[in-house]
Design a protein around this motif. Structure first.
Motif, PDB file in Angstrom:
ATOM      1  N   ALA A  33       1.916   1.703  -3.585  1.00 32.21           N
ATOM      2  CA  ALA A  33       0.780   2.102  -4.429  1.00 32.21           C
ATOM      3  C   ALA A  33       0.299   3.507  -4.114  1.00 32.21           C
ATOM      4  CB  ALA A  33      -0.368   1.101  -4.257  1.00 32.21           C
ATOM      5  N   SER A  34       0.483   3.953  -2.861  1.00 34.69           N
ATOM      6  CA  SER A  34      -0.018   5.262  -2.452  1.00 34.69           C
ATOM      7  C   SER A  34       0.742   6.413  -3.101  1.00 34.69           C
ATOM      8  CB  SER A  34       0.052   5.399  -0.927  1.00 34.69           C
ATOM      9  OG  SER A  34       1.397   5.539  -0.483  1.00 34.69           O
ATOM     10  N   ARG A  35       1.921   6.150  -3.631  1.00 31.63           N
ATOM     11  CA  ARG A  35       2.665   7.216  -4.324  1.00 31.63           C
ATOM     12  C   ARG A  35       1.932   7.646  -5.586  1.00 31.63           C
ATOM     13  NH1 ARG A  35       6.520   4.060  -1.765  1.00 31.63           N
ATOM     14  NH2 ARG A  35       7.947   5.279  -0.456  1.00 31.63           N
ATOM     15  N   GLU A  36       1.116   6.756  -6.113  1.00 28.27           N
ATOM     16  CA  GLU A  36       0.261   7.093  -7.251  1.00 28.27           C
ATOM     17  C   GLU A  36      -1.141   7.478  -6.794  1.00 28.27           C
ATOM     18  OE1 GLU A  36      -1.491   4.827 -11.220  1.00 28.27           O
ATOM     19  OE2 GLU A  36       0.375   4.124 -10.311  1.00 28.27           O
ATOM     20  N   HIS A  37      -1.563   6.919  -5.669  1.00 30.68           N
ATOM     21  CA  HIS A  37      -2.915   7.164  -5.144  1.00 30.68           C
ATOM     22  C   HIS A  37      -2.816   7.511  -3.654  1.00 30.68           C
ATOM     23  CE1 HIS A  37      -4.282   5.114  -8.821  1.00 30.68           C
ATOM     24  NE2 HIS A  37      -3.413   4.179  -8.523  1.00 30.68           N
ATOM     25  N   ARG A  52      -6.595   2.660  -9.867  1.00 28.18           N
ATOM     26  CA  ARG A  52      -6.724   3.668 -10.920  1.00 28.18           C
ATOM     27  C   ARG A  52      -8.162   3.811 -11.395  1.00 28.18           C
ATOM     28  NH1 ARG A  52      -2.129   0.976 -13.746  1.00 28.18           N
ATOM     29  NH2 ARG A  52      -0.283   1.794 -12.673  1.00 28.18           N
ATOM     30  N   ALA A  63       2.239  -4.601  -5.322  1.00 28.32           N
ATOM     31  CA  ALA A  63       2.086  -3.140  -5.343  1.00 28.32           C
ATOM     32  C   ALA A  63       1.657  -2.652  -6.723  1.00 28.32           C
ATOM     33  CB  ALA A  63       3.387  -2.472  -4.909  1.00 28.32           C
ATOM     34  N   ASP A  64       2.257  -3.209  -7.787  1.00 29.26           N
ATOM     35  CA  ASP A  64       1.884  -2.807  -9.147  1.00 29.26           C
ATOM     36  C   ASP A  64       0.424  -3.143  -9.436  1.00 29.26           C
ATOM     37  OD1 ASP A  64       4.500  -1.956  -9.787  1.00 29.26           O
ATOM     38  OD2 ASP A  64       5.101  -4.018 -10.179  1.00 29.26           O
ATOM     39  N   ALA A  79      -1.909  -0.856  -7.404  1.00 27.07           N
ATOM     40  CA  ALA A  79      -1.968   0.486  -7.994  1.00 27.07           C
ATOM     41  C   ALA A  79      -2.885   0.508  -9.208  1.00 27.07           C
ATOM     42  CB  ALA A  79      -0.568   0.950  -8.370  1.00 27.07           C
ATOM     43  N   GLU A  80      -2.823  -0.548 -10.024  1.00 27.92           N
ATOM     44  CA  GLU A  80      -3.701  -0.608 -11.197  1.00 27.92           C
ATOM     45  C   GLU A  80      -5.167  -0.663 -10.772  1.00 27.92           C
ATOM     46  OE1 GLU A  80      -4.971  -3.794 -14.612  1.00 27.92           O
ATOM     47  OE2 GLU A  80      -2.831  -3.541 -14.250  1.00 27.92           O
ATOM     48  N   THR A 117       0.830  -1.208   0.000  1.00 27.77           N
ATOM     49  CA  THR A 117       0.000   0.000   0.000  1.00 27.77           C
ATOM     50  C   THR A 117       0.865   1.259   0.000  1.00 27.77           C
ATOM     51  OG1 THR A 117      -0.181   0.050   2.436  1.00 27.77           O
ATOM     52  CG2 THR A 117      -1.863  -1.172   1.224  1.00 27.77           C
TER      53      THR A 117
END
Length: 305
Positions: free
Chosen positions: A55-59, A280, A272-273, A276-277, A52
């Protein structure tokens, strides 16, 4: 920064979050959603938190980890707040529930939901038979499971299909996004011949390979066979088969009749990848639902029993 709050209350945890925000240690204004990580006793919560954080760097989000501990211990709540470098671009609230409190995770988490933002629930380990009917799942508009963690992936996918509700998804589906993209791109190129049948080969215990076979069956409406072995997708066409496979360097290779082989570097996707997807898009994933529906129609007669 990590702040431990043993034997505490939800009110005290909320007050500590406010203090951290006022002193500049946490900023919630940019948080776009609340992510609830639901884990049972013995499941690896630290690896889920690491995923998380990445992933949080994008969300940017507030992550609430519901860690159900032993029912036999005294009823209590142990909490931990992580901000700054220990929380990526999010703020993490870990809630360890003991005793009778372990059965009331949904009630405990409600005070920490960010107002006017979507709620996503993620089960990194064992998931409910029907996530949308689970008390935590009812709080979320998006519910993420991971069939890869199940002992019997085929049964797990059948449970996901039977209990599907719009908003459900699976990290096993996200793991095969690069494969689906390569196949779709190859079919968009000439010669534009119809696919007459398909064979999907891969590890017997891979739900992602099963979902890929179900996706092809649903989208192409052709017979699809599932085999066990090294990964390969073979799409039969009148002018010759199109094949997707991997070489010894883990490079994806597209083999087409009369054309040079196409090679694409495909990195193995981590949790994580995939997470993150999934974050999105928070709308219903109709293609995933169709792939689930296509799995029962795949010929598995050559698979080990």
């Amino acid at each position: 920064m990590i702040l431990d709050l043993p034997d505490t209350s939800t009110q005290e945890v909320s007050q500590q979050l406010i203090r951290l925000r006022e002193t500049g240690g946490a900023v919630t204004l940019g948080r776009v959603l609340t992510l609830i990580v639901s884990a049972d006793e013995g499941e690896p919560t630290e690896s889920a938190i690491e995923a998380t954080n990445a992933a949080s760097r994008e969300h940017p989000c507030r992550v609430i980890v519901l860690a159900r501990a032993s029912h036999s211990e005294r009823t209590r709540l142990d909490a931990q707040i992580r901000v700054g470098g220990d929380a990526g671009a999010s703020e993490v609230v870990v809630l360890r529930l003991y005793g009778e409190l372990a059965d009331h995770g949904a009630s405990v988490v409600v005070p920490f939901l960010l107002p006017d933002t979507p709620v996503v629930a993620w089960w990194p380990g064992a998931a409910p038979v029907q996530p949308s009917a689970d008390k935590v799942g009812r709080l979320a508009s998006r519910r993420i499971t991971d069939s890869t963690t199940c002992l019997d992936p085929v049964d797990a996918l059948e449970l996901r299909r039977a209990g599907y509700t719009p908003g459900d998804s699976d990290l096993a589906w996200s793991r095969i996004t690069p494969w689906r993209s390569l196949l779709a791109s190859a079919l968009d190129q000439p010669p534009h011949e119809e696919v007459t049948s398909a064979v999907v080969t891969g590890p017997a215990d891979s739900p992602g390979v099963d979902l890929l076979a179900g996706w092809l069956h649903a989208q192409l409406a052709v017979p699809v066979r599932r085999r066990a072995g090294s990964f390969e997708v073979r799409l039969e066409r009148p002018g010759g088969a199109l094949r997707l496979e991997f070489d010894q360097n883990s490079t994806a290779v597209l083999v087409r009749p009369g054309q040079p082989d196409g090679r694409v570097a495909v990195r193995r996707r981590g949790v994580a990848d995939c997470l993150a997807e999934e974050l999105r898009r928070l709308d219903d994933d109709v293609i995933y639902f169709n792939a689930l529906g296509g799995v029962p129609g795949v010929d598995r007669s050559e698979m080990p029993s």
